[in-house]
Write an enzyme that holds these catalytic residues in place. Sequence first.
Site: not given
Length: 255
Positions: A36, A62, A160, A164, A195
Amino acid sequence: MEGLTDKVVVFAGAGGIATATASLLGAGGARIVVSDVVLDSAERTAQAARDAGGEAIAVVADISDQDQVNAQIDRAVKEYGRIDGLFNVAANIHPDQVAEDTDAIGIDLAAWQRTIDVNLTGYLLTLKAALPHMIAGGGGSVVNTISNAVYAGMPDKVAYSVTKSGITALTRHVARRYGKDRIRANSLSPGLVLTEQTKLNLPEDYRDLILQSTPSWRHGDPADLGATAAFLFSDLSAWTTGQVFNVDGGTTMRA
């Protein structure tokens, strides 16, 4: 879960879904190398695997930087000798950057490019680094995380949604191109999963509004996605490739 013992799985991305998956893989005897951009986040996911009985290493990387991605893959091979699985679950979700992802007219090109770099190019970079090792080792499983934004035609978050959709095509390219090398590749498409990040950034009234439009009585839990991801990394899914798994409480119903 059967068929996970001693498998080596690289996670590109940490957090809720990754942590739930790590726990299940750890319980099955898998070994994990998770990255991460924030080491603490990677370490929490790695610890979930250890707590469940598996082995895990946390590193900083990254996903949009090829050198950092290569370093993670090299670490996995150095520590465990091979790679059996790749879990691409990272995404550009910083609140400020998400807010800049608007529509086709209004989006700033810098925000567009950053989302492309992380959400789409980053997945290609991990594949470029990991696939040669997986092929040399006799095959393996790739799980790429997408979103039901692929189907929704969202009025905002154009970058986004586009990334995807691109990941879906990338997944199927890998499944088709490297299937004879015993590589399997599938996409995991979550609905709204509660989450910790979601709870912090998405108001409860908005969450309730989304729930009203779904067939399910509840939102998703990271464990719902973790169970499907663990299945896709296990030998139980040995003849499953090129598919999109919509784990979203029935929000997406497709033939």
